[in-house]
Scaffold this motif. Sequence first.
Motif, short mmCIF file in Angstrom:
data_model
loop_
_atom_site.label_atom_id
_atom_site.label_comp_id
_atom_site.label_asym_id
_atom_site.label_seq_id
_atom_site.Cartn_x
_atom_site.Cartn_y
_atom_site.Cartn_z
N GLY A 717 0.81 -1.21 0.00
CA GLY A 717 0.00 0.00 0.00
C GLY A 717 0.85 1.26 0.00
O GLY A 717 2.01 1.25 0.43
N VAL A 718 0.26 2.33 -0.51
CA VAL A 718 0.94 3.63 -0.53
C VAL A 718 -0.04 4.68 -0.03
O VAL A 718 -1.26 4.57 -0.19
CB VAL A 718 1.42 4.02 -1.94
N GLY A 719 0.51 5.71 0.62
CA GLY A 719 -0.31 6.82 1.08
C GLY A 719 0.38 8.13 0.73
O GLY A 719 1.61 8.22 0.72
N TYR A 720 -0.44 9.15 0.44
CA TYR A 720 0.13 10.46 0.13
C TYR A 720 -0.84 11.54 0.59
O TYR A 720 -2.06 11.41 0.44
CB TYR A 720 0.37 10.62 -1.38
N ALA A 749 3.59 7.67 2.69
CA ALA A 749 3.77 6.40 3.40
C ALA A 749 3.81 5.26 2.39
O ALA A 749 3.16 5.32 1.33
CB ALA A 749 2.63 6.17 4.39
N VAL A 750 4.56 4.23 2.71
CA VAL A 750 4.50 2.95 2.01
C VAL A 750 4.43 1.86 3.08
O VAL A 750 5.04 2.00 4.15
CB VAL A 750 5.72 2.72 1.09
N HIS A 751 3.64 0.83 2.83
CA HIS A 751 3.52 -0.24 3.83
C HIS A 751 3.27 -1.56 3.13
O HIS A 751 2.75 -1.62 2.00
CB HIS A 751 2.39 0.08 4.82
N TYR A 752 3.64 -2.65 3.82
CA TYR A 752 3.50 -3.98 3.22
C TYR A 752 3.18 -4.99 4.29
O TYR A 752 3.81 -5.02 5.36
CB TYR A 752 4.79 -4.37 2.50
N ASP A 753 2.18 -5.84 4.01
CA ASP A 753 1.79 -6.93 4.88
C ASP A 753 2.69 -8.12 4.57
O ASP A 753 2.54 -8.77 3.53
CB ASP A 753 0.31 -7.27 4.64
N LEU A 754 3.62 -8.40 5.47
CA LEU A 754 4.59 -9.47 5.22
C LEU A 754 3.94 -10.85 5.17
O LEU A 754 4.50 -11.79 4.60
CB LEU A 754 5.68 -9.45 6.29
N LEU A 761 4.93 -15.47 8.18
CA LEU A 761 5.07 -14.09 8.63
C LEU A 761 3.72 -13.43 8.90
O LEU A 761 3.63 -12.20 9.04
CB LEU A 761 5.82 -13.26 7.58
N LYS A 762 2.66 -14.24 8.98
CA LYS A 762 1.34 -13.69 9.22
C LYS A 762 1.32 -12.85 10.49
O LYS A 762 1.81 -13.26 11.54
CB LYS A 762 0.32 -14.83 9.33
N GLY A 763 0.74 -11.65 10.40
CA GLY A 763 0.70 -10.73 11.53
C GLY A 763 1.79 -9.69 11.52
O GLY A 763 1.73 -8.73 12.28
N VAL A 766 5.46 -4.03 7.64
CA VAL A 766 6.48 -2.98 7.68
C VAL A 766 5.89 -1.73 7.05
O VAL A 766 5.00 -1.80 6.19
CB VAL A 766 7.77 -3.40 6.95
N ALA A 767 6.40 -0.58 7.46
CA ALA A 767 5.93 0.69 6.91
C ALA A 767 7.04 1.72 7.03
O ALA A 767 7.88 1.65 7.94
CB ALA A 767 4.68 1.17 7.63
N VAL A 768 7.02 2.66 6.11
CA VAL A 768 7.90 3.82 6.17
C VAL A 768 7.04 5.06 5.96
O VAL A 768 6.31 5.14 4.96
CB VAL A 768 9.03 3.77 5.12
N ASN A 769 7.10 5.99 6.90
CA ASN A 769 6.31 7.23 6.82
C ASN A 769 7.23 8.44 6.83
O ASN A 769 8.24 8.45 7.52
CB ASN A 769 5.35 7.34 8.01
#
Length: 803
Positions: A717-720, A749-754, A761-763, A766-769
């Motif tokens: 996902g991405v956010g702006y 923001a960028v985020h990923y469900d590992l 890796l369920k649960g 990672v994200a970078v804001n």
Amino acid sequence: MPSPTMAFRPHLLAAAILLASPLASVAADAVRDYQLPAAPLASTLNRIAAEAGISLSIDPALASGRNAHAVQGRYDGLGALRQALEGTGLELVENASGSYSVRPLPKDTLAMGATTVSAAQEDPEGPTVGYVATRTMTGTKTDSSILETPKSISVATREQMQDRAALNLDDAVRYMPGTVAGSYGSDTRSDWLRVRGFKPTQFLDGLPMATGVYANPKLDTWDLERVAVLRGPASSVYGQTPPGGLLDMVSLRPQAEQANAVQLQAGNYNHKQINFDSTGPLDDQGKLLYRVSGVVRDSNTQVDHIPDKRYNIAPSLTWNIDDDTRLTFLSQFTRDDTGITTQFLPLKGTKYDAPFGDISHHKNLGDPDWEHYDRTTYWLGYSFEHRLNDVWQFRQNLRYMKNDLSFDAITPTTLYAGSPPVVTDDGTISRMSTSTEEDVTQFVVDNNFQADFATGDLKHTLLLGLDHNRSNTNYLSIFGFGVPPSNVINPVYGQPIVRPPRSSAFYDYDQKTFQTGAYIQDQIALDHWRLTLGGRQDWVHTGTKFHNAGNATNSESDQKFSGNAAISYVFDSGVAPYLSYAESFQPSSGADVTSTSSFKPTEGKQWELGVKYQPPGSDTLLTAAVYDLRQKNVTVSDNVGGVSVTSQTGEVKVTGLELEANSNLTENLKLIGSYSYTDTEVRKGQYDGNHLQLIPRNQASLWADYTWHAGVLDGFGVGYGIRYVGDTYGDQANTFDGYAGSYTLSDAAVHYDLGKLDNSLKGASVAVNASNLFNKDYISTCDGYYCYYGDQRKVVASLTYKW
């Protein structure tokens, strides 16, 4: 001759009582707003059927021992009956005669019925899915639909705050209309907020928070379920609030299902932080539920040698005593070690060019060998709820809070009173010291009875309440003018600095405030119409002893009635226009510059015309409002000769337009957006005709988050976001020295469900804001003496694991 407003106000309380009186019962079967809590099944079903004119028969053996599910929202009569039966193992059936009865569900559908219960009703104090909250306690102290509440309310949900990595309240409300965040730029000490022109009162779990001059709590959003901003007066229910509005925060509360989360953060300025949260049952029956959340932070800031350290823990416990009674204990402890990141920079080298060049964002003009800023905040309280019968319920919220602050700080000073700090061509600057000790203690309790009943076609939610708030503030502030000079380009540290004696204190007082308020409110529904009437009487006593004036004392006693009236019409299309009138009353803590008088309470009033729109079947809420508000005895702060001086002006006027959109537009796309036009004017006093401090005329913002749930990008996902803040004046005189230009900032923001990468890796995610993504240099505010830089780019990477 009294004005129409003055003539109108005294009748609000009487009208609320009159409309709550019994009228002849007339059956009606139409879509209406239901606010029925969980209660004995037979009484709830009979009540709905009687109001809707439905013929219903119930076998007492089937109803015995069963509780109805809460019915809160807009339903027709049959829909309300089916909602009440959710999770009971029973269903509604139509008989050949056209009447209805209740029978057990077939065994193979029991599980399906149970799974729908959690999604049927949003808890206004619980988790919300996505960015759109539909119910709230804010503004009414009852569980109410935001669409049908005739007030301007914005809610930052926990999911929204986490998507944007909002670390504090300034971050949480940046995308809301009519709300100014970060008024004095980057500051780890406090949240400098304005709502419709005024500093809002902060409420936590329905109770006002203890505040002082500097000793104000700075909450961490990790410990919060949601942050709501109510714009406009609310004194008819809350008492001590300004006309601009209030912040109402909801703490994380124990949940019935076991859930745990740990988050590790790292970022620039050597930011390191651990967040944790755990909740679930303590026994097999689920009568005892616990929750523990907290934050540990070790970070630097954008100013050299100023830390941002925090140690925070928030334990809570819920005791489900029986089906009708619940007690939740709420507590928190926070310790902060930080400093003045605003720095109080001189105009020369920030706003104006200087021979020595620009003053860096990172320069510390104080002395880290001498300065410190230590704050300890803790509180303990509870929320108690008890249902007396199918009409009445009782709630009591109580809290004891203590906030202790000690700091020594050094800031640039002036050479003579009334002038900005002087910097020589080589960057040499004079300085002064401020030494402050402040402790604030508070005990506050709010009791209310709520009755849900009908009088004929009128459906009532009646609230009767009594609250009490007592606080004690000890405030000592000493200014020292013998501090050696430094240099804005090459600061000099380790110089001899002596704290002046207490006998030279500018402020030194002990202030006690006692406030009691009695209130009544009736939310009335008639078919599509919604009418809210409320009134409150407040009694306030403030006593102050001035230790720096020979222990002189001053006592103020005030009492005030505050009213509220609002009407709206809810169309089947989801459009809900409304008109409201509301008043505010707020005791002012602190003392005037002579240190011999307490401040007078402020009084305000507002008219507001608005419309809300929630398209049927959608997860979108759109709002628009125009308003006109006035306030008397406005408290403002100004710098005089380098010293912060607080005074009260005569009267101010604020008018404006606010637009807002919140939407979980699709399964993938969530967005929020707002626009505000705010026109402020001082109507009386020394600065008649000027604008209020810190309030931009125009503001706009938009944030969107898109997450893929299929395909090669599944889980990514991405956010702006983009934020525009118009120009402001930071001084009462509206001089060019106090002018700060507009600025536009971007967040991302960028985020990923590992867990999408590997099931093991369920649960994990990672994200970078990044806030201020392009690292734009801007001045947040100038006050005629100093300028304050806004936040530089902040980047935070996080690893979260939930199980």
